[in-house]
Write an enzyme that holds these catalytic residues in place. Sequence first.
Site, PDB file in Angstrom:
ATOM      1  N   TYR A  17       0.825  -1.203   0.000  1.00  0.00           N
ATOM      2  CA  TYR A  17       0.000   0.000   0.000  1.00  0.00           C
ATOM      3  C   TYR A  17       0.861   1.256   0.000  1.00  0.00           C
ATOM      4  CZ  TYR A  17       0.792  -1.311   4.918  1.00  0.00           C
ATOM      5  OH  TYR A  17       1.350  -1.743   6.100  1.00  0.00           O
ATOM      6  N   TYR A  19       0.882   5.165   1.426  1.00  0.00           N
ATOM      7  CA  TYR A  19       0.304   6.178   2.313  1.00  0.00           C
ATOM      8  C   TYR A  19       0.135   7.492   1.538  1.00  0.00           C
ATOM      9  CZ  TYR A  19       0.783   3.305   6.498  1.00  0.00           C
ATOM     10  OH  TYR A  19       0.647   2.317   7.441  1.00  0.00           O
ATOM     11  N   TYR A  25       4.633   0.696   1.725  1.00  0.00           N
ATOM     12  CA  TYR A  25       4.858  -0.320   2.745  1.00  0.00           C
ATOM     13  C   TYR A  25       4.274  -1.654   2.317  1.00  0.00           C
ATOM     14  CZ  TYR A  25       6.482   2.879   6.431  1.00  0.00           C
ATOM     15  OH  TYR A  25       7.217   3.762   7.190  1.00  0.00           O
ATOM     16  N   GLU A  70       7.905  -1.405  18.554  1.00  0.00           N
ATOM     17  CA  GLU A  70       9.139  -1.924  17.952  1.00  0.00           C
ATOM     18  C   GLU A  70      10.308  -1.867  18.935  1.00  0.00           C
ATOM     19  OE1 GLU A  70      10.070  -2.814  14.792  1.00  0.00           O
ATOM     20  OE2 GLU A  70       8.098  -2.622  13.861  1.00  0.00           O
TER      21      GLU A  70
HETATM   22  C1  FER Z   1       3.206   0.290   8.547  1.00  0.00           C
HETATM   23  C2  FER Z   1       3.613   1.415   9.224  1.00  0.00           C
HETATM   24  C3  FER Z   1       4.778   1.359   9.993  1.00  0.00           C
HETATM   25  C4  FER Z   1       3.929  -0.873   8.679  1.00  0.00           C
HETATM   26  C5  FER Z   1       5.092  -0.924   9.431  1.00  0.00           C
HETATM   27  C6  FER Z   1       5.527   0.201  10.105  1.00  0.00           C
HETATM   28  C7  FER Z   1       4.237  -2.963   7.633  1.00  0.00           C
HETATM   29  C8  FER Z   1       6.765   0.148  10.859  1.00  0.00           C
HETATM   30  C9  FER Z   1       7.475   1.255  11.127  1.00  0.00           C
HETATM   31  C10 FER Z   1       8.801   1.219  11.747  1.00  0.00           C
HETATM   32  O1  FER Z   1       9.092   0.364  12.557  1.00  0.00           O
HETATM   33  O2  FER Z   1       9.611   2.047  11.412  1.00  0.00           O
HETATM   34  O3  FER Z   1       2.082   0.276   7.747  1.00  0.00           O
HETATM   35  O4  FER Z   1       3.428  -1.947   7.980  1.00  0.00           O
END
Ligand code: FER
Length: 169
Positions: A17, A19, A25, A70
């Site tokens: 997708y 943004y 992403y 994270e």
């Molecule tokens: C998303 C938005 C952010 C995503 C992952 C992240 C896979 C991760 C961000 C990061 O850790 O920097 O849509 O989807």
Amino acid sequence: MDIIKDLDEFLGGHFIYTYANGWNYEMYVKNEDTIDYRIHTGMVGGRWVRNQKVHIVKLVDGVFKIAWTEPTGTDVSLDFIPNENKLHGIIFFPKWVHEHPEITVCYQNDFIGVMEESRLKYETYPKYVVPEFGKIFFKKNEGQNNEKVISEAPYEGMIEKIVSGELTF
Ligand code: FER
């Protein structure tokens, strides 16, 4: 991908997708509490992660939330509406990730220690908050726990190969 109603139909979902800010992403919903992902473009383009533990719930029919924190200290909350090829995401970046995004651009699984050291060494506040709608332009159910979906670093042209069917999992 057919119309999705329940969580069991969402699990195994593979989505790519864009943004509204232009960031691309890729998300693979590996199972009920795990995702793998690749970030193709944007502030942390090139970053990729496997086996991130997350919270996944069905909100109402066809609407699913995935939220997690994270090792970098970045927090993410995503609401997927796959039947409308749409999602809304909010990413809460610690100040240091905004100032030194390059530290997080890696195959994170091999650098967990670096992320944990960096989040202590650099500043957290004020957070850099990115709330955006996104448009899903690729979606496929790859089955749960498919280790092939996210198994190499993102590269220029990879999205086109996935969308065209040249690269399958
Ligand atoms: C998303 C938005 C952010 C995503 C992952 C992240 C896979 C991760 C961000 C990061 O850790 O920097 O849509 O989807």
